[in-house]
Enzyme design. Structure first.
Site, PDB file in Angstrom:
ATOM      1  N   TYR A  32      15.989 -14.212  20.951  1.00  0.00           N
ATOM      2  CA  TYR A  32      15.526 -13.900  22.316  1.00  0.00           C
ATOM      3  C   TYR A  32      14.859 -15.127  22.935  1.00  0.00           C
ATOM      4  O   TYR A  32      15.182 -15.532  24.054  1.00  0.00           O
ATOM      5  CB  TYR A  32      14.542 -12.733  22.252  1.00  0.00           C
ATOM      6  N   ASP A  57       5.309 -12.881  14.590  1.00  0.00           N
ATOM      7  CA  ASP A  57       4.639 -12.113  15.651  1.00  0.00           C
ATOM      8  C   ASP A  57       3.545 -12.996  16.276  1.00  0.00           C
ATOM      9  O   ASP A  57       2.640 -13.455  15.576  1.00  0.00           O
ATOM     10  CB  ASP A  57       4.007 -10.876  15.012  1.00  0.00           C
ATOM     11  N   PRO A  58       3.616 -13.275  17.589  1.00  0.00           N
ATOM     12  CA  PRO A  58       2.595 -14.148  18.192  1.00  0.00           C
ATOM     13  C   PRO A  58       1.176 -13.572  18.010  1.00  0.00           C
ATOM     14  O   PRO A  58       0.973 -12.369  18.173  1.00  0.00           O
ATOM     15  CB  PRO A  58       2.996 -14.181  19.670  1.00  0.00           C
ATOM     16  N   ASN A  79       3.971  -9.066  28.802  1.00  0.00           N
ATOM     17  CA  ASN A  79       4.091  -7.651  28.406  1.00  0.00           C
ATOM     18  C   ASN A  79       3.844  -6.703  29.575  1.00  0.00           C
ATOM     19  O   ASN A  79       2.781  -6.739  30.188  1.00  0.00           O
ATOM     20  CB  ASN A  79       3.089  -7.324  27.285  1.00  0.00           C
ATOM     21  N   ASN A 119       5.373   3.001  21.612  1.00  0.00           N
ATOM     22  CA  ASN A 119       5.164   3.533  20.252  1.00  0.00           C
ATOM     23  C   ASN A 119       3.845   4.298  20.154  1.00  0.00           C
ATOM     24  O   ASN A 119       3.800   5.426  19.661  1.00  0.00           O
ATOM     25  CB  ASN A 119       5.139   2.390  19.225  1.00  0.00           C
ATOM     26  N   ARG A 165      12.959 -13.692  15.852  1.00  0.00           N
ATOM     27  CA  ARG A 165      12.710 -13.621  17.294  1.00  0.00           C
ATOM     28  C   ARG A 165      13.403 -14.743  18.057  1.00  0.00           C
ATOM     29  O   ARG A 165      13.454 -14.721  19.283  1.00  0.00           O
ATOM     30  CB  ARG A 165      11.197 -13.719  17.583  1.00  0.00           C
TER      31      ARG A 165
HETATM   32  N1  UDP Z   1       2.859  -3.535  17.441  1.00  0.00           N
HETATM   33  C1  UDP Z   1       2.120  -2.685  16.664  1.00  0.00           C
HETATM   34  N2  UDP Z   1       2.609  -1.432  16.412  1.00  0.00           N
HETATM   35  C2  UDP Z   1       3.789  -0.982  16.916  1.00  0.00           C
HETATM   36  C3  UDP Z   1       4.546  -1.861  17.726  1.00  0.00           C
HETATM   37  C4  UDP Z   1       4.063  -3.135  17.968  1.00  0.00           C
HETATM   38  O1  UDP Z   1       1.031  -3.034  16.187  1.00  0.00           O
HETATM   39  O2  UDP Z   1       4.145   0.181  16.633  1.00  0.00           O
HETATM   40  C5  UDP Z   1       2.326  -4.893  17.735  1.00  0.00           C
HETATM   41  C6  UDP Z   1       3.288  -6.051  17.484  1.00  0.00           C
HETATM   42  O3  UDP Z   1       3.196  -6.505  16.158  1.00  0.00           O
HETATM   43  C7  UDP Z   1       2.784  -7.092  18.476  1.00  0.00           C
HETATM   44  C8  UDP Z   1       2.237  -6.256  19.624  1.00  0.00           C
HETATM   45  O4  UDP Z   1       2.032  -4.944  19.114  1.00  0.00           O
HETATM   46  O5  UDP Z   1       1.714  -7.835  17.908  1.00  0.00           O
HETATM   47  C9  UDP Z   1       3.167  -6.178  20.816  1.00  0.00           C
HETATM   48  O6  UDP Z   1       4.429  -5.818  20.349  1.00  0.00           O
HETATM   49  P1  UDP Z   1       5.632  -5.463  21.319  1.00  0.00           P
HETATM   50  O7  UDP Z   1       6.803  -5.122  20.465  1.00  0.00           O
HETATM   51  O8  UDP Z   1       5.204  -4.457  22.314  1.00  0.00           O
HETATM   52  O9  UDP Z   1       5.929  -6.791  22.170  1.00  0.00           O
HETATM   53  P2  UDP Z   1       5.825  -8.363  21.885  1.00  0.00           P
HETATM   54  O10 UDP Z   1       4.671  -8.797  22.700  1.00  0.00           O
HETATM   55  O11 UDP Z   1       5.595  -8.632  20.415  1.00  0.00           O
HETATM   56  O12 UDP Z   1       7.126  -8.884  22.353  1.00  0.00           O
END
Ligand code: UDP
Length: 329
Positions: free
Chosen positions: A145, A271-272, A174, A190, A142
């Site tokens: 970015y 992943d945060p 988000n 998703n 990550r």
């Molecule tokens: N996530 C999930 N399932 C998915 C896609 C994402 O559980 O199909 C989780 C991901 O691990 C994160 C959160 O949802 O903890 C938000 O992910 P996203 O990619 O939307 O954005 P982020 O906040 O991580 O940039």
């Protein structure tokens, strides 16, 4: 005003174009279309106050005519995208930001940088206010970015301090809503696409990690107000209502009427664990706060994805990230 918006064909960029046009301004949209889509701008084809230039901002940027503002929204922004496009992500945040700051300086235009809650990384402070410096792994997947956006903030402040450019920085949390790409890999898109296809919702890890989801109309209103305001920032713009990913999965399943359940898959690297904006600064300086509750915003977003399904655009399940940071179907 006449403003340039980079990333204009993207999810947020295109809504921002609409916001400026709605107030009577003229907009030049710029995008290289690697993650953006002209579908997001097709409703403006006969709009005399809108022009579009297809261009990659990592090379020298110029536009004809006068400019009052430059809003830099170009960048891959979904983890799936920036893992797929790591070099482009670093370049648009660094070289791209440098080029558009140079343009703003040359034209004496106000500059607004689209930064991100990702500058806080996997935060050790919760909720995050703008004084927090963050906890970012520079060499993790990550990092491309997060560090690009951190560099972009630093470059923006350097142009402000050393060249006197009038700047604004927004840290975007988000955001979801119509015009999200169904296959951009983010959790809201998703889950909705999976629910509409009656597939189990893919929860990364145990789903105990949290996010705070802001509906796009609220996000754009906050950004627009910051652009017109005297506050330089950075200013967090996001919805402080925090949900775990499991809670989100339940809400989406219920709203779509899917009983396919959930499927746990590995948590992506870095992943945060939590994310929630402190929006006191936005409240006091901009008189802004979000108005759309998650349930209401999800209904509208589900309606958008249903219409894509009716047009035959949703047939295959969304893209996932596996534990190694690789994409898998
Ligand atoms: N996530 C999930 N399932 C998915 C896609 C994402 O559980 O199909 C989780 C991901 O691990 C994160 C959160 O949802 O903890 C938000 O992910 P996203 O990619 O939307 O954005 P982020 O906040 O991580 O940039």
């Amino acid at each position: 005003m006449r403003v340039l918006i980079t990333g204009a064909a993207g999810f947020l960029g295109s809504h921002l174009v609409d916001r400026f046009l709605a107030d009577g301004h003229s907009v030049i949209g710029m995008d290289n279309l690697i993650t953006g889509s002209m579908d997001n701008l097709s409703h403006l084809v006969n709009e005399p106050r809108f022009d579009f230039i297809r261009h990659d901002v990592t090379t020298f940027v110029d536009v004809p005519g006068s400019l009052d503002g430059v809003l830099h929204f170009a960048s891959p922004a979904s983890p799936v995208d920036y893992l797929e496009l790591p070099i482009q992500t670093l370049k648009v945040g660094s070289l791209g930001t440098h080029n558009v700051l140079g343009l703003a300086k040359a034209r004496d235009a106000r500059f607004l940088l689209a930064s991100t809650s990702e500058v806080y990384g996997d935060p050790l402070v919760h909720p995050q206010d703008e004084s927090y410096w963050g906890n970012v792994n520079p060499i993790g997947p990550r990092g491309v970015y997060d560090e690009a956006k951190r560099f972009a903030e630093a470059m923006t402040m350097a142009y402000h301090r050393y060249h006197g450019v009038d700047v604004r920085i927004v840290r975007i949390f988000n955001t979801y809503g119509p015009r999200m790409r169904p296959y951009d890999g983010r959790v809201v898109s998703n889950f909705i696409v999976q629910a509409l296809l009656s597939r189990p919702l893919t929860v990364y890890g145990d789903g105990g990690q949290s996010r705070s989801f802001c509906f796009v109309s609220d996000e754009v209103e906050g950004i627009y107000r910051l652009f017109l305001n005297d506050t330089i920032g950075p200013v967090n713009i996001g919805n402080p209502n925090e949900f775990t990913i499991l809670e989100l999965a339940e809400l989406v399943s219920e709203a779509v009427g899917s009983d396919a359940g959930i499927r746990h898959v590995p948590l992506p690297t870095d992943d945060p664990k939590v994310r929630q904006p402190d929006i006191e600064l936005a409240r006091s300086a901009l008189g802004w706060e979000p108005e759309v509750e998650l349930a209401e915003g999800l209904e509208i977003t589900i309606g958008y994805f249903r219409s894509l399904a009716e047009q035959g655009q949703l047939s295959v399940p969304p893209i996932l990230i596996d534990e190694s940071g690789e994409e898998s179907a």
